[in-house]
Design an enzyme around this catalytic site. Structure first.
Site, PDB file in Angstrom:
ATOM      1  N   THR A   1       6.181   0.405  12.173  1.00 50.87           N
ATOM      2  CA  THR A   1       7.394   0.496  12.979  1.00 50.87           C
ATOM      3  C   THR A   1       8.326  -0.684  12.704  1.00 50.87           C
ATOM      4  OG1 THR A   1       6.144   1.610  14.721  1.00 50.87           O
ATOM      5  CG2 THR A   1       8.291   0.705  15.328  1.00 50.87           C
TER       6      THR A   1
ATOM      7  N   HIS B   1       0.862  -1.184   0.000  1.00 51.83           N
ATOM      8  CA  HIS B   1       0.000   0.000   0.000  1.00 51.83           C
ATOM      9  C   HIS B   1       0.893   1.227   0.000  1.00 51.83           C
ATOM     10  CE1 HIS B   1      -2.965   2.932   1.933  1.00 51.83           C
ATOM     11  NE2 HIS B   1      -3.311   2.759   0.675  1.00 51.83           N
TER      12      HIS B   1
ATOM     13  N   ASP C   1       1.370   5.387  -0.375  1.00 52.40           N
ATOM     14  CA  ASP C   1       0.896   6.774  -0.381  1.00 52.40           C
ATOM     15  C   ASP C   1       2.054   7.626  -0.890  1.00 52.40           C
ATOM     16  OD1 ASP C   1      -1.551   6.028   0.825  1.00 52.40           O
ATOM     17  OD2 ASP C   1      -0.596   6.065   2.787  1.00 52.40           O
TER      18      ASP C   1
END
Length: 396
Positions: free
Chosen positions: A68, A17, A19
């Site tokens: 993380t 995914h 962005d």
């Protein structure tokens, strides 16, 4: 330049995914790029994309891990297949003309990358992140999606993580099944037997709510979490309070009586709009529904033309009235009209031709021995396909 892109590709724990931001070096994207390189965050350390060591792509690209990073194994996935995939996608996009070459020294790219903590396969990580980065960059440069595309798709898709779709009323006609019997056993039997359909609404009737309170909406939601649920409160006072109570109990729409004072109705509509649910005005015993709607400063989402149960034994005519006149009274606002009382399979076509958007049916379905079969008879009479029933799609 300041463009935004997003893409999801792949499956399983290796799903990618992305962005993405692309913009001028001397603009907000450039500032964010510089801040990312100099203000490091534990577990989310940004890194430059590289095709191989000593070879960054142009435009320069900064990768920001979304999840993380807790150990060296996860770090190797970011600094290995993900880093290479993003860099190669950017370089190929330039070669293919997605990003003009003459922009490459003037802009920078920031890519936020998702790597699942349980991802294992480096080839899948590479392939999926390559495809997602390239697609996100293409979408950013093409300003995809446009507003019209978003408007078309927003009520069709299902969010992958949520797993189900909350229905909005944009594709009339609809069949509304009114459950009036104040018996949770009846509620459960009806809900488990009515078919799943994009054009079906569940109504918690007034007697049901009077016995169990608005918490019955939550019980309905437990059984049919994706249902569009109407709370038929027939509010006569404190319109804003009751609209808020219905929303707090997960109703999608709430009903106010058209016999309430105008001020109450208007507060009811305003509050329903504020909390994001549909406002319905029930015109049971209202002499002139069109006149009522015209008098309101704020218009409801739905007007229900209603013949009451108690008048059926008197052979009263249905109260469907002049539907076009009622819609005209809304003054240009999109208004749905529901008809209740006397709706049978045999007159579905007549009601729809008269302008009805929602057909409210109660005991014909809820008291039927074959609830599913009777529901399907009404749905078939409406002659409305399921939303995207024949659409074959990946993401679009």
């Amino acid at each position: 330049m300041y463009q935004i892109g997003e893409a999801l590709i792949g499956e399983g724990n290796e799903v990618a995914h992305i962005d993405l931001l692309i913009g001028d070096k001397n603009g907000p994207v450039g500032i964010a790029f510089a801040n990312g390189m100099t203000q490091l965050s534990m577990g989310h350390t940004p890194l430059l994309a590289v095709v191989r060591p000593n070879l960054i792509p142009k435009p320069a690209t900064l990768i920001v891990p979304k999840v993380t990073v807790k150990n060296m194994g996860q770090a190797a996935q970011i600094f290995g297949p993900a880093q290479a995939a993003v860099a190669k996608a950017v370089a190929d996009a330039v070669e293919e003309g997605v990003v003009p070459k003459d922009l490459c020294e003037d802009v920078v790219i920031i890519v936020s990358v998702f790597i699942h903590p349980e991802a294992q396969d480096p080839t899948k990580i590479y392939k999926y992140n390559y495809g997602a980065t390239k697609l996100a960059l293409t979408r950013a440069m093409e300003k995809f999606p446009g507003v019209d595309k978003v408007t078309y798709e927003k009520d069709r898709g299902v969010h992958a993580i949520m797993g189900y779709k909350i229905t909005r009323l944009w594709d009339a006609p609809y069949l509304q099944i009114a459950i009036d019997a104040p018996d949770l056993g009846v509620v459960e039997r009806v809900l488990k037997n009515v078919p799943k359909n994009d054009h079906l609404i569940i109504e918690a009737g007034t007697p049901l709510i009077k016995r169990y309170g608005l918490s019955v909406i939550s019980k309905i939601r437990e059984i049919r979490k994706d249902a569009f649920i109407v709370a038929d409160l027939k509010t006569l006072d404190t319109g804003n309070l009751e609209a808020r109570m219905a929303a707090d109990n997960l109703a999608d729409a709430v009903v106010c009586s058209g016999l309430a004072p105008i001020a109450t109705i208007e507060k009811f509509i305003e509050e329903a709009r504020k909390v994001g649910i549909y406002s319905i005005i029930d015109t049971l015993n209202v002499e002139n529904p069109a006149k009522l709607i015209a008098a309101l400063k704020v218009k409801p989402d739905i007007v229900e033309l209603h013949r009451g149960i108690d008048t059926e034994s008197q052979s009263a005519e249905h109260a469907w009235g002049n539907i076009p006149e009622i819609k005209k009274a809304a003054g240009g606002k999109k208004l749905l009209v529901a008809v209740a009382g006397g709706v049978k399979v045999e007159n579905v076509e007549t009601a729809l031709k008269g302008g009805a958007d929602i057909l409210v049916v109660g005991r014909s379905i809820t008291n039927a021995k074959d609830i599913e079969g009777e529901s399907r008879r009404f749905l078939q009479a409406m002659k409305k396909d399921e939303i995207d029933q024949y659409r074959i799609m990946t993401d679009f």
